[in-house]
Motif scaffolding. Structure first.
Motif, mmCIF file in Angstrom:
data_model
loop_
_atom_site.group_PDB
_atom_site.id
_atom_site.type_symbol
_atom_site.label_atom_id
_atom_site.label_comp_id
_atom_site.label_asym_id
_atom_site.label_seq_id
_atom_site.Cartn_x
_atom_site.Cartn_y
_atom_site.Cartn_z
ATOM 1 N N MET A 116 0.442 -8.675 20.070
ATOM 2 C CA MET A 116 -0.945 -8.286 19.779
ATOM 3 C C MET A 116 -1.806 -9.531 19.657
ATOM 4 S SD MET A 116 -2.419 -5.748 16.814
ATOM 5 C CE MET A 116 -1.987 -4.247 17.673
ATOM 6 N N LYS A 117 -3.005 -9.476 20.192
ATOM 7 C CA LYS A 117 -3.891 -10.634 20.237
ATOM 8 C C LYS A 117 -4.726 -10.720 18.964
ATOM 9 C CE LYS A 117 -5.466 -11.469 24.261
ATOM 10 N NZ LYS A 117 -4.755 -12.721 24.551
ATOM 11 N N LYS A 118 -4.822 -11.919 18.391
ATOM 12 C CA LYS A 118 -5.655 -12.079 17.211
ATOM 13 C C LYS A 118 -7.060 -12.506 17.612
ATOM 14 C CE LYS A 118 -4.203 -16.848 16.143
ATOM 15 N NZ LYS A 118 -3.615 -17.706 15.108
ATOM 16 N N SER A 119 -8.028 -12.064 16.816
ATOM 17 C CA SER A 119 -9.431 -12.332 17.111
ATOM 18 C C SER A 119 -10.215 -12.334 15.811
ATOM 19 C CB SER A 119 -9.987 -11.253 18.055
ATOM 20 O OG SER A 119 -11.391 -11.293 18.114
ATOM 21 N N THR A 120 -11.332 -13.026 15.803
ATOM 22 C CA THR A 120 -12.225 -13.024 14.640
ATOM 23 C C THR A 120 -13.482 -12.209 14.950
ATOM 24 O OG1 THR A 120 -13.213 -15.118 15.354
ATOM 25 C CG2 THR A 120 -11.382 -15.252 13.796
ATOM 26 N N TYR A 121 -13.311 -11.138 15.744
ATOM 27 C CA TYR A 121 -14.477 -10.383 16.209
ATOM 28 C C TYR A 121 -15.280 -9.775 15.066
ATOM 29 C CZ TYR A 121 -11.715 -6.054 15.661
ATOM 30 O OH TYR A 121 -10.970 -5.023 15.165
ATOM 31 N N ARG A 122 -14.648 -9.437 13.948
ATOM 32 C CA ARG A 122 -15.400 -8.809 12.866
ATOM 33 C C ARG A 122 -16.347 -9.799 12.178
ATOM 34 N NH1 ARG A 122 -10.774 -5.159 11.546
ATOM 35 N NH2 ARG A 122 -11.404 -3.129 12.354
ATOM 36 N N GLU A 123 -16.031 -11.076 12.237
ATOM 37 C CA GLU A 123 -16.964 -12.083 11.724
ATOM 38 C C GLU A 123 -18.247 -12.066 12.542
ATOM 39 O OE1 GLU A 123 -15.497 -16.085 11.426
ATOM 40 O OE2 GLU A 123 -14.145 -15.572 9.797
ATOM 41 N N ILE A 124 -18.092 -11.940 13.849
ATOM 42 C CA ILE A 124 -19.253 -11.895 14.737
ATOM 43 C C ILE A 124 -20.031 -10.604 14.518
ATOM 44 C CG2 ILE A 124 -19.931 -11.792 17.181
ATOM 45 C CD1 ILE A 124 -17.513 -13.729 17.650
ATOM 46 N N ILE B 47 -26.698 -10.010 40.701
ATOM 47 C CA ILE B 47 -26.796 -11.178 39.831
ATOM 48 C C ILE B 47 -25.396 -11.647 39.442
ATOM 49 C CG2 ILE B 47 -29.032 -10.496 38.887
ATOM 50 C CD1 ILE B 47 -27.586 -9.619 36.322
ATOM 51 N N MET B 48 -25.330 -12.902 39.010
ATOM 52 C CA MET B 48 -24.104 -13.462 38.441
ATOM 53 C C MET B 48 -24.412 -13.866 37.007
ATOM 54 S SD MET B 48 -21.804 -16.665 39.753
ATOM 55 C CE MET B 48 -20.226 -17.044 38.975
ATOM 56 N N VAL B 49 -23.587 -13.405 36.068
ATOM 57 C CA VAL B 49 -23.814 -13.644 34.645
ATOM 58 C C VAL B 49 -22.623 -14.393 34.058
ATOM 59 C CG1 VAL B 49 -24.240 -12.563 32.401
ATOM 60 C CG2 VAL B 49 -25.154 -11.516 34.479
ATOM 61 N N LEU B 50 -22.908 -15.372 33.199
ATOM 62 C CA LEU B 50 -21.877 -16.102 32.474
ATOM 63 C C LEU B 50 -21.971 -15.757 30.999
ATOM 64 C CD1 LEU B 50 -22.239 -19.663 34.086
ATOM 65 C CD2 LEU B 50 -20.652 -17.838 34.749
ATOM 66 N N LEU B 51 -20.841 -15.441 30.373
ATOM 67 C CA LEU B 51 -20.772 -15.232 28.935
ATOM 68 C C LEU B 51 -19.818 -16.256 28.346
ATOM 69 C CD1 LEU B 51 -20.972 -12.035 30.204
ATOM 70 C CD2 LEU B 51 -21.352 -11.692 27.764
ATOM 71 N N GLY B 52 -20.237 -16.870 27.244
ATOM 72 C CA GLY B 52 -19.476 -17.945 26.638
ATOM 73 C C GLY B 52 -20.339 -19.187 26.569
ATOM 74 N N GLY B 53 -19.902 -20.178 25.803
ATOM 75 C CA GLY B 53 -20.666 -21.411 25.666
ATOM 76 C C GLY B 53 -20.402 -22.078 24.334
ATOM 77 N N GLU B 54 -21.448 -22.675 23.779
ATOM 78 C CA GLU B 54 -21.298 -23.510 22.594
ATOM 79 C C GLU B 54 -21.844 -22.874 21.321
ATOM 80 O OE1 GLU B 54 -19.646 -26.426 22.844
ATOM 81 O OE2 GLU B 54 -19.373 -25.886 24.965
ATOM 82 N N ASP C 121 -15.064 -17.115 19.622
ATOM 83 C CA ASP C 121 -13.892 -16.252 19.718
ATOM 84 C C ASP C 121 -13.757 -15.749 21.154
ATOM 85 O OD1 ASP C 121 -11.705 -14.668 18.336
ATOM 86 O OD2 ASP C 121 -12.864 -13.062 19.257
ATOM 87 N N GLU C 122 -12.687 -16.156 21.833
ATOM 88 C CA GLU C 122 -12.539 -15.853 23.258
ATOM 89 C C GLU C 122 -12.461 -14.356 23.526
ATOM 90 O OE1 GLU C 122 -9.462 -18.278 25.178
ATOM 91 O OE2 GLU C 122 -9.539 -19.575 23.413
ATOM 92 N N TRP C 123 -11.705 -13.621 22.714
ATOM 93 C CA TRP C 123 -11.564 -12.187 22.975
ATOM 94 C C TRP C 123 -12.913 -11.483 22.853
ATOM 95 C CZ3 TRP C 123 -12.738 -7.669 20.558
ATOM 96 C CH2 TRP C 123 -12.255 -6.513 21.178
ATOM 97 N N THR C 124 -13.722 -11.892 21.878
ATOM 98 C CA THR C 124 -15.034 -11.262 21.702
ATOM 99 C C THR C 124 -15.929 -11.509 22.905
ATOM 100 O OG1 THR C 124 -14.827 -11.601 19.319
ATOM 101 C CG2 THR C 124 -17.003 -11.039 20.142
ATOM 102 N N VAL C 125 -15.828 -12.688 23.506
ATOM 103 C CA VAL C 125 -16.574 -12.970 24.740
ATOM 104 C C VAL C 125 -16.159 -11.964 25.815
ATOM 105 C CG1 VAL C 125 -16.974 -14.645 26.598
ATOM 106 C CG2 VAL C 125 -16.925 -15.413 24.218
ATOM 107 N N ASN D 28 -5.104 -4.311 22.393
ATOM 108 C CA ASN D 28 -4.137 -4.750 21.390
ATOM 109 C C ASN D 28 -4.679 -5.996 20.705
ATOM 110 O OD1 ASN D 28 -1.902 -2.833 21.835
ATOM 111 N ND2 ASN D 28 -1.802 -3.784 23.865
ATOM 112 N N VAL D 29 -5.562 -5.779 19.742
ATOM 113 C CA VAL D 29 -6.233 -6.891 19.066
ATOM 114 C C VAL D 29 -6.344 -6.574 17.583
ATOM 115 C CG1 VAL D 29 -8.526 -5.926 19.505
ATOM 116 C CG2 VAL D 29 -8.300 -8.374 19.123
ATOM 117 N N TYR D 30 -6.246 -7.597 16.748
ATOM 118 C CA TYR D 30 -6.402 -7.385 15.310
ATOM 119 C C TYR D 30 -7.325 -8.453 14.731
ATOM 120 C CZ TYR D 30 -3.092 -11.239 14.439
ATOM 121 O OH TYR D 30 -2.475 -12.470 14.393
ATOM 122 N N ASP D 31 -7.890 -8.128 13.582
ATOM 123 C CA ASP D 31 -8.862 -8.990 12.930
ATOM 124 C C ASP D 31 -8.140 -10.132 12.214
ATOM 125 O OD1 ASP D 31 -11.026 -10.114 11.722
ATOM 126 O OD2 ASP D 31 -11.359 -8.497 10.285
#
Length: 357
Positions: A1-9, A147-154, A160-164, A332-335
Motif C-alpha cells: 500500500m502506498k503512503k501519502s500525506t494527501y490529507r495534509e493538503i 492542450i498539454m498540462v503539467l501538474l507538480g512543481g515547487e 506529495d507525489e501521489w496527490t499530484v 491502495n493509499v493511506y494517510d
C-alpha cells in the motif's frame, strides 16, 4: 500500500475537499446533488476559487516555478547550464478527436461553418484551461486542437507525489465530462438548423486524454538569443524533457483501439489512457479495471526497450469521483501525515489506559 500525506493538503486547501463538481460551476449549471449533501455555499466557494485563479496573472507555456531559468540565460552556453533536474511531474495531453477533419466539410455538405467550429474549439480549450487552473496545473502549451498540462512543481501542494497524481486524475475526469456538455450543445445546434439526421456518433465530439508520471524531468530553457539595441536577450520558453512527458502524447495513438473495447453507448468521453509510471504511482485497487492496451517497443543502440500503455473506462467514475478522498477510495493509499501519526498514537494511548484502568 502506498503512503501519502494527501490529507495534509486537503486541510490546507478546500478545493480538494468539495463534493460539488467544479465543471458544473464553470458551465454555470444549476446545483446538482451528485454525492452527499452539497450546499449553495460550497458552489459559491468553488466559484470564488475559479475567479481568483482567473484574476491572477499567468501565462501559457513553460512552468511558473521554472520560468526563471530562461530569465537567467544571457548567451547560448547558458541554455546548457540553466537547468533543473529530477523534477517530478504528471503530464496530461488532451486533444479533441477528429476535430481537424470537421473543417474539411464546411462547404459540402455545409452543416457547420468555420466560425462555428472555431467557437466550439475555443469553448473546449477555455473550459480545460479553467479546470487546469482549479487543480493548480500549468498549461504547458496549446497544441492545435488541445492542450498539454503539467501538474507538480515547487509549491507545498506539489510535495506529495501521489496527490499530484490524484489531481491529474480529477482533472482528466472533468475534461472527459466536458465531452457530454459539448455534445449536448452540438446536438442542439443541429436541431436548430433542422439537421437532426446528422446527430450520429461519428459526427459528435470526443476527447482523448493521456497521462503519464515523470519522476526525473529535466526543466530546460529552449530558444534563441536576439540582440536588441546591443542588448542580448533570450527568446524562448522553459520545456519539460523526459521520455514520460513525451509518452503522454504518444498514448493518444492508442485511443481508437481502447474505445473499440468499450461496451454500451455512448462511447465518447470515457477512455483515460496512461503509462506504466502513472499506473505505479496511483496503485489502483483490484476492483478498478486497468486494461493494458498496447506495448510501445523501440530499438536503439542495439538495445530493445518496451513500455506499456493502459486505459480505464471512466464511465463509472464521471460525476462520482469529485475530490481527492474519492480518488483515495479507489487506490491502495493511506494517510501518512504527521496528524495521522499523532492520532494513531493518541488512540494507542487511549487503549493502553483502558487495558490498565
Amino acid at each position: 500500500m502506498k503512503k501519502s500525506t494527501y490529507r495534509e493538503i486537503l486541510r490546507n486547501d478546500a478545493r480538494y475537499r468539495y463534493n460539488y463538481n467544479p465543471l458544473r460551476v464553470i458551465l454555470n449549471e444549476s446545483l446538482m446533488i451528485v454525492k452527499g449533501y452539497v450546499s449553495e455555499q460550497e458552489k459559491r466557494e468553488i466559484q470564488e476559487i475559479l475567479d481568483q485563479e482567473l484574476t491572477e496573472d499567468f501565462k501559457l507555456g513553460g512552468h511558473a516555478d521554472y520560468d526563471h531559468l530562461l530569465d537567467q540565460v544571457n548567451d547560448y552556453p547558458d541554455f546548457e547550464t540553466q537547468r533543473q533536474e529530477d523534477v517530478k511531474l504528471c503530464s496530461l495531453f488532451i486533444d479533441l478527436r477528429n476535430f481537424t477533419k470537421r473543417a474539411l466539410f464546411i462547404d459540402d455538405p455545409g452543416v457547420e461553418t468555420l466560425e462555428e467550429i472555431a467557437s466550439l474549439k475555443q469553448q473546449a480549450i477555455s473550459t480545460w484551461i479553467k479546470l487546469a487552473r482549479f487543480y493548480q496545473g500549468h498549461i504547458h502549451s496549446i497544441t492545435g486542437d488541445g492542450i498539454m498540462v503539467l501538474l507538480g512543481g515547487e509549491q507545498d501542494y506539489d510535495k506529495d507525489e501521489w496527490t499530484v497524481g490524484a489531481r491529474a486524475f480529477l482533472l482528466a475526469l472533468r475534461i472527459l465530462e466536458s465531452a457530454d456538455h459539448l455534445n449536448e450543445q452540438l446536438k442542439q445546434t443541429l436541431k436548430d438548423k433542422g439537421k437532426e439526421a446528422h446527430i450520429q456518433a461519428d459526427n459528435l465530439l470526443d476527447i482523448k486524454v493521456g497521462i503519464e508520471y515523470s519522476p526525473k524531468t529535466l526543466m530546460n530553457p529552449q530558444g534563441v538569443i536576439v540582440n536588441v539595441n546591443n542588448q542580448k536577450k533570450p527568446i524562448g520558453e522553459v520545456k519539460a524533457t523526459s521520455f514520460e512527458i513525451d509518452f503522454s502524447a504518444k498514448l493518444l495513438g492508442y485511443y481508437n483501439k481502447a474505445k473499440g473495447e468499450l461496451d454500451g453507448s455512448p462511447k465518447y468521453g470515457r477512455v483515460l489512457l496512461f503509462g506504466d509510471k502513472y499506473k505505479e504511482l496511483m496503485d489502483f485497487k483490484e476492483d478498478v479495471k486497468v486494461n493494458k492496451i498496447a506495448t510501445y517497443e523501440k530499438t536503439m543502440y542495439n538495445v530493445k526497450k518496451c513500455y506499456n500503455a493502459h486505459y480505464i473506462d471512466c464511465k463509472d467514475y464521471k460525476d462520482k469521483v469529485i475530490n481527492v478522498e474519492d480518488v483515495a477510495s479507489i487506490c491502495n493509499v493511506y494517510d501518512a501525515s504527521e496528524a495521522a501519526k499523532m492520532a494513531s498514537i493518541s488512540i494507542m494511548r487511549g487503549e493502553e489506559k483502558v487495558q490498565h484502568g
